[in-house]
Design a protein around this motif. Structure first.
Motif, PDB file in Angstrom:
ATOM      1  N   GLY A 114       0.899  -1.300   0.124  1.00 18.67           N
ATOM      2  CA  GLY A 114      -0.010   0.099   0.027  1.00 18.67           C
ATOM      3  C   GLY A 114       0.811   1.245   0.219  1.00 18.67           C
ATOM      4  O   GLY A 114       0.452   2.322   0.551  1.00 18.67           O
ATOM      5  N   ALA A 115       1.934   1.110  -0.706  1.00 19.90           N
ATOM      6  CA  ALA A 115       2.939   2.317  -0.634  1.00 19.90           C
ATOM      7  C   ALA A 115       2.664   3.815  -0.923  1.00 19.90           C
ATOM      8  O   ALA A 115       3.140   4.706  -0.693  1.00 19.90           O
ATOM      9  N   SER A 116       1.432   3.830  -1.705  1.00 22.26           N
ATOM     10  CA  SER A 116       0.781   5.028  -2.009  1.00 22.26           C
ATOM     11  C   SER A 116       0.024   5.750  -1.219  1.00 22.26           C
ATOM     12  O   SER A 116      -0.502   6.942  -1.298  1.00 22.26           O
ATOM     13  N   GLY A 117       0.014   5.096  -0.040  1.00 17.69           N
ATOM     14  CA  GLY A 117      -0.953   5.467   1.099  1.00 17.69           C
ATOM     15  C   GLY A 117      -0.584   6.763   1.792  1.00 17.69           C
ATOM     16  O   GLY A 117       0.667   6.951   1.891  1.00 17.69           O
ATOM     17  N   PHE A 118      -1.414   7.353   2.938  1.00 11.91           N
ATOM     18  CA  PHE A 118      -1.028   8.554   3.642  1.00 11.91           C
ATOM     19  C   PHE A 118       0.085   8.044   4.706  1.00 11.91           C
ATOM     20  O   PHE A 118       1.425   8.529   4.770  1.00 11.91           O
ATOM     21  N   ILE A 119      -0.029   7.000   5.400  1.00 15.47           N
ATOM     22  CA  ILE A 119       1.098   6.315   6.436  1.00 15.47           C
ATOM     23  C   ILE A 119       2.055   5.703   5.751  1.00 15.47           C
ATOM     24  O   ILE A 119       3.224   6.111   5.893  1.00 15.47           O
TER      25      ILE A 119
END
Length: 333
Positions: free
Chosen positions: A9-14
């Motif tokens: 999920g590398a494009s997420g906020f965290i």
């Protein structure tokens, strides 16, 4: 030779901050994203580490064998990918299944295809610790020993309950998997509450903000005329959460542990007070409410374990909010 970690999920906020934290410490990172467009954005956002970062496309984390290729050849796995949607309508397909299947699916893939992985760090949530039926629970102190007791029936009662339960079921599934399948790797889980702080992932504009960024943006864009009621009485700075992932990956004593990652109690009133004081130009758009109002009697979150075992230091609310508002204003331009 530098170790390579897979960060889902590398494009997420965290996740964008987690990727940055590992790259900064010299690790190579392979990030998973859902599309070619997201892949290009992730590589662009971390361009100064171009020699250390690569991307794998996993269109659906809940699909069978979704992570089989992505886990090959890495030394560790950081699993951040899980839906954070507070307005879901189909709870089973939008929240419960992706959270649970995504977590067990990646553990299965590691056990099948990569015996070199010794540590998996999973981004869980304070949602899996909190008892949502107890409200403000004055005087109660939550620790890592607490689990959200929600049942499947309760999970299907509302979008928020479904989200809280999805994190709980996924985290329990991870520990159950290790207990039953006895893989080579150990699991550590991190349980932050509301996560705020500057934006480091690619966002097309203020109309495409993630849930927690949107939560603060509404307090500076004039859409909220009154200070909202506070739902979760604890927050974490996204940079502290990212650092906690690195520490939980590196520290031997984190094996099989869960950690509450929370800076302090807070209220939307305190956030509005900070914004109005530090950004006078936003005073006509940020609700005033009852300036300086003390927190009501509420539960507390004990983070002693994270501080002593991981060695983490937490930022104060003011630093978090000021940096987040600055990044939102920059995005607005």
């Amino acid at each position: 030779m530098a170790q390579t970690v897979l960060i889902t999920g590398a494009s997420g906020f965290i996740a964008a901050h987690v990727v940055e934290a590992f790259l900064r410490k010299g690790y190579n990172v392979r990030g998973t994203v859902r599309s070619e467009k997201a892949a290009a954005e992730v590589l662009k956002m971390h361009a100064k580490y171009s020699g250390q970062i690569s991307v794998a496309i996993v269109p659906d984390i809940a699909a069978p064998n979704a992570f089989d290729e992505a886990v090959k050849g890495v030394d560790g796995v950081i699993h951040t990918a899980s839906p954070f949607i507070l307005n879901a309508t189909d709870f089973e397909t939008e929240l419960l299944q992706p959270a649970i299947s995504g977590t067990t699916g990646i553990l299965e893939a590691i056990q099948k295809y990569n015996s070199a992985v010794s540590r998996v760090v999973i981004t869980s949530s304070f949602a899996s610790v909190l008892d949502p039926t107890q409200g403000q629970r004055p005087g109660y102190v939550y620790t890592e020993a607490d689990w959200n007791p929600s049942t499947v029936e309760q999970a299907n009662s509302s979008p928020v309950m479904a989200y809280l339960a999805s994190k709980t079921f996924a985290e329990r599934a991870a520990f159950d998997y290790v207990k039953q399948k006895k893989p080579n790797f150990t699991v550590a889980t991190l349980c932050p509450p509301m996560v705020y702080g500057p934006i480091a992932h690619a966002v097309s504009g203020v109309d495409a903000l993630n849930t927690s960024a949107g939560d603060i943006y509404r307090l500076i864009n004039g859409s909220e005329k009154a200070v909202p009621d506070t739902s979760f009485w604890a927050f974490a700075d996204v940079r502290d959460v990212a650092e906690a992932h690195v520490l939980a990956f590196e520290k031997p004593q984190a094996a099989g542990q869960r950690y509450l990652i929370a800076n302090s109690a807070y209220s939307y009133q305190q956030i509005c007070d900070i914004i109005r004081e530090k950004f006078p130009e936003l005073q006509d758009k940020t609700p005033k409410g009852d300036t300086g109002a003390a927190l009501p009697p509420i539960y507390k979150v004990d983070t002693t374990k994270a501080v002593t075992e991981l060695g983490i230091k937490f930022r104060p609310l003011q630093e978090t909010i000021v940096d987040m508002v600055n990044s939102l204003l920059a995005l607005q331009k």
